[in-house]
Write a protein that holds these residues in place. Structure first.
Motif, PDB file in Angstrom:
ATOM      1  N   ASN A  50      23.544  30.797 -14.671  1.00 25.92           N
ATOM      2  CA  ASN A  50      22.324  30.004 -14.790  1.00 25.92           C
ATOM      3  C   ASN A  50      21.850  30.058 -16.240  1.00 25.92           C
ATOM      4  N   VAL A  51      20.980  29.111 -16.602  1.00 22.25           N
ATOM      5  CA  VAL A  51      20.402  29.071 -17.944  1.00 22.25           C
ATOM      6  C   VAL A  51      18.883  29.119 -17.819  1.00 22.25           C
ATOM      7  N   LEU A  52      18.249  30.062 -18.530  1.00 18.72           N
ATOM      8  CA  LEU A  52      16.789  30.153 -18.576  1.00 18.72           C
ATOM      9  C   LEU A  52      16.355  30.136 -20.033  1.00 18.72           C
ATOM     10  N   ALA A  53      15.494  29.192 -20.382  1.00 14.71           N
ATOM     11  CA  ALA A  53      14.987  29.074 -21.753  1.00 14.71           C
ATOM     12  C   ALA A  53      13.471  29.202 -21.727  1.00 14.71           C
ATOM     13  N   GLY A 127      22.860  29.656  -7.191  1.00 13.24           N
ATOM     14  CA  GLY A 127      22.143  29.767  -8.446  1.00 13.24           C
ATOM     15  C   GLY A 127      20.654  29.948  -8.258  1.00 13.24           C
ATOM     16  N   ALA A 128      20.062  29.164  -7.371  1.00 12.56           N
ATOM     17  CA  ALA A 128      18.629  29.279  -7.122  1.00 12.56           C
ATOM     18  C   ALA A 128      18.284  30.632  -6.510  1.00 12.56           C
ATOM     19  N   ARG A 129      19.107  31.107  -5.605  1.00 15.84           N
ATOM     20  CA  ARG A 129      18.849  32.417  -4.977  1.00 15.84           C
ATOM     21  C   ARG A 129      18.853  33.525  -6.030  1.00 15.84           C
ATOM     22  N   ALA A 130      19.791  33.445  -6.973  1.00 16.99           N
ATOM     23  CA  ALA A 130      19.835  34.459  -8.033  1.00 16.99           C
ATOM     24  C   ALA A 130      18.627  34.329  -8.955  1.00 16.99           C
ATOM     25  N   ALA A 131      18.249  33.087  -9.275  1.00 19.04           N
ATOM     26  CA  ALA A 131      17.108  32.867 -10.169  1.00 19.04           C
ATOM     27  C   ALA A 131      15.811  33.362  -9.550  1.00 19.04           C
ATOM     28  N   ASN A 132      15.706  33.311  -8.242  1.00 24.93           N
ATOM     29  CA  ASN A 132      14.471  33.724  -7.582  1.00 24.93           C
ATOM     30  C   ASN A 132      14.164  35.202  -7.786  1.00 24.93           C
TER      31      ASN A 132
END
Length: 535
Positions: A50-53, A127-132
Motif C-alpha cells: 500500500n502507499v500512504l502519503a 490492502g484495506a484490511r492492512a491499512a485499517n
C-alpha cells in the motif's frame, strides 16, 4: 502544477492486475515523494505494498482508492477527449484526480491532507484490511473513498457475498457414463436452482443479484468429470445471514459451499449540496472503519469499469482562480489566459464583472439573478467590446425544460375561465433575493402564454426562505373544481452547476449576448453529437 491527464495516462500504462500491484505502487510513491509528501510503502501481503502519503500535519482528510485492476491490462489511449485503458475509471483516473485535488488544497493553505492507495480491492480487500491497522488511521476525521460514481455522492452501497460451489463426481469413460457420475451435471443442476431462487429486495438498495462469474470442471471431453466448481458473487441488500440461508436451501447438500468474503450493505454519510446516488457495487470502505467518516465519490461511470471500452472523459474543467470580495479588484490582472469565467454573485456587481471579462476577452457565463435593470448597459459593454455573454436565471437543464412545460400549459389554459394561476417557490435561508429569478422567469412565461401582456394582472408569487432547501418551484392552475400542479424540485445545486459548465463550453469562441434558454437546444445538440463520436 500536476498535469492530471498525463498522470492518469502514466498510471494506466503500468500493469497492476490484482496480485501484481508492486510496480504501480512504487511509481505512485516516487511521484508523491517528488511532490514533497512523506511517503510510506507498507505491505498488505508479501510483495503487495500500500502507499500512504502525508504532510507535516496529522492527516485529518484522507483521499483513498485502489491501485489494482481487473484483467486484462490494456494501455492508455486518448481519442476525442476520452482516456481509454484498463483502470481509466476504476480507479487510476481517480488516483490522478485525488492527487491533483490534494495538491490544490495544499496550494490554498489546507494542511492535514493524506493520500492512501491500497491493493486488492478487486478481490478480497487485503490492502484495506492492512491499512485499517495503521497507527495514523485514528488521526483521520474524513475518508474520501474514490470509485466511479459519476461524481455523485453515494448515500449507500450494496454488500457482497463471494463464494465457491464445489461438486464431486465419479470419473468414468465418457462412452460408458452410467459407470460414473458427472460433477459438472450436478453443478449445473445446483446453479439452475440458485438462479431461480427468490432473493430479498430493499427499498433503498433494490434487488439482490447473483452473478456466476466462473465455471470450471473436468479434465477432457472423453472423461466424466470428477470435480467441478463455480465462483459466485451475490450483491447484498440485506445482512448476510438471510441470503446464506436461502442459498443453502437452494443447494440442498448437493454441493459444498466455501464462503470467501462477506460484506453487508452500507449506508453512508452525505454532504448538503451534492447530487447523490445509491451504488450497487461494494468498496473498501467497510474495511477502513478506523479512518474517520467515509464519503464515496469519484469521476467516471461504473458502467464503463471492467469493460472492453473502459474509459474516463478528460473534458473536465480546471479552476484557475476564484474571486471573492478580497481579490475581485485584481480581476483585470488574474482573468487573462482563462478560457471562460462563471459568475454567481450579487446583482450590483454584474456590470463590473461583465466589463472586466469583456476588457480581457474572456467569455462570461452569468448566473446571478435580479440584475436585469442593467441589461441595456451590459449589452452595450459586451457588444461594444466584442465580448461574449450567456446568461440565465437558472442554468439547470431540468428547470429550462420546466419553463417549456409551463409555457405550453399556459397556452392550453389561455381563454379557459375559472382557473387562477399562482407560483410558489422555496429556497434555503441564505438565499438573498425573493422572489427567485426562476420564479420571476416563470411569471413572465405565464403572462405570455396566458396572453396577459405587460399591462395585464401579474401571476402572484409566494416565497419561502428556510433551512437548506436547494430550490422548489410550483406552478398551479386552481379552480373551484380542481387544481393542476406542476412542480420542479432541485435535489442539489449540481444541476445548476452542470448547466453552467455546458454553457461555458458552448460560449468559447462566440461573440454576443445569449439568453441560456434560447441556445439550450444548440448546446444539447452539440453535447449529444460529442457523445456519439466518443461511443
Amino acid at each position: 502544477m500536476t498535469d492530471l491527464v498525463s498522470l492518469a495516462c502514466d498510471l494506466v500504462d503500468v500493469p497492476s492486475v490484482s496480485g501484481e500491484e508492486a510496480q504501480v505502487a512504487r511509481f505512485v510513491a516516487s511521484y508523491l515523494t517528488d511532490l514533497g509528501y512523506h511517503v510510506e510503502l507498507f505491505d498488505a501481503a508479501p510483495g503487495r505494498p500500500n502507499v500512504l502519503a502525508t504532510t507535516d500535519r496529522p492527516p485529518r482528510i484522507v483521499f483513498s482508492t485502489h491501485l489494482d485492476t481487473v484483467p486484462p491490462h490494456t494501455p492508455a489511449r486518448i481519442a476525442d477527449g476520452v482516456l481509454y485503458g484498463r483502470g481509466a475509471c476504476d480507479a487510476k483516473g481517480i488516483v490522478a484526480a485525488q492527487i491533483v485535488a490534494a495538491e490544490r488544497l495544499r496550494a490554498e493553505g489546507v494542511d492535514g491532507i493524506g493520500l492512501l492507495f491500497v491493493v486488492d480491492e478487486e478481490m478480497g480487500s487485503v490492502g484495506a484490511r492492512a491499512a485499517n491497522a495503521h497507527p495514523l488511521a485514528g488521526e483521520c476525521l474524513w475518508l474520501i473513498d474514490g470509485e466511479p460514481t459519476d461524481n455523485r455522492l453515494a448515500t449507500g452501497c450494496k454488500g457482497s457475498l463471494r463464494l465457491t460451489l464445489c461438486t464431486a463426481g465419479v470419473p468414468a469413460h465418457s462412452a460408458y457414463p452410467e459407470h460414473g457420475r458427472s460433477a459438472i451435471d450436478a453443478l449445473l443442476d445446483v446453479l439452475v436452482d440458485v438462479r431461480h431462487a427468490t432473493w430479498p429486495n430493499d427499498p433503498m438498495f433494490g434487488e439482490t443479484t447473483v452473478n456466476i462469474g466462473v465455471i470450471a470442471g473436468g479434465t477432457r471431453p472423453n472423461v466424466v468429470a470428477a470435480e467441478a466448481r463455480a465462483d459466485l458473487q451475490i450483491r447484498l441488500v440485506t445482512e448476510v445471514a438471510p441470503v446464506q440461508t436461502l442459498l443453502e436451501r437452494a443447494v440442498r447438500d448437493r454441493a459444498r459451499i466455501d464462503y470467501l468474503t462477506a460484506v453487508p450493505p452500507l449506508r453512508l454519510a452525505t454532504v448538503p449540496g451534492f447530487e447523490s446516488c445509491v451504488v450497487r457495487f461494494t468498496t473498501d470502505i467497510p474495511h477502513l472503519t478506523n479512518w474517520g467518516t467515509p464519503l464515496l465519490l469519484g469521476p467516471g461511470s461504473i458502467l464503463d469499469a471492467h469493460s472492453a471500452h473502459e474509459r474516463i472523459s478528460e473534458s473536465g474543467h480546471e479552476v484557475g482562480v476564484i474571486f471573492t470580495s478580497a481579490n475581485v479588484g485584481e480581476a483585470l490582472r488574474l482573468l487573462p489566459g482563462h478560457a471562460v469565467a462563471i459568475d454567481f454573485s450579487v446583482p450590483g456587481a454584474v456590470p463590473a464583472h461583465v466589463e472586466a471579462a469583456a476588457a480581457v476577452g474572456v467569455p462570461l457565463v452569468e448566473g446571478t439573478t435580479a440584475w436585469q435593470g442593467d441589461e441595456a448597459r451590459v449589452r452595450t459593454i459586451v457588444e461594444g467590446g466584442g465580448g461574449a455573454l450567456v446568461y440565465g436565471a437558472n442554468f439547470s437543464i431540468g428547470v429550462n425544460l420546466f419553463y417549456r412545460i409551463v409555457s405550453r400549459a399556459a397556452e392550453l389554459f389561455r381563454g379557459v375561465a375559472g382557473y387562477d394561476p399562482f407560483i410558489e417557490e422555496a429556497h434555503h435561508a441564505r438565499k438573498r433575493d425573493a422572489p427567485s429569478g426562476t420564479a420571476l422567469a416563470l411569471q413572465a412565461i405565464l403572462s405570455r402564454g396566458l396572453g396577459r401582456g405587460e399591462e395585464g394582472p401579474r401571476v402572484p408569487i409566494a416565497s419561502t426562505r428556510a433551512g437548506h432547501i436547494p430550490g422548489t418551484h410550483r406552478v398551479a392552475f386552481d379552480s373551484a373544481a380542481d387544481q393542476i400542479l406542476l412542480v420542479h424540485t432541485a435535489r442539489s445545486r449540481a444541476g445548476c452547476a452542470a448547466g453552467a459548465l455546458l454553457a461555458a463550453r458552448w460560449i468559447v469562441g462566440r461573440r454576443g449576448v445569449f439568453p441560456f434558454a434560447d441556445v439550450l437546444d444548440d448546446i444539447l445538440a452539440l453535447e449529444l453529437e460529442k457523445e456519439r463520436k466518443v461511443r
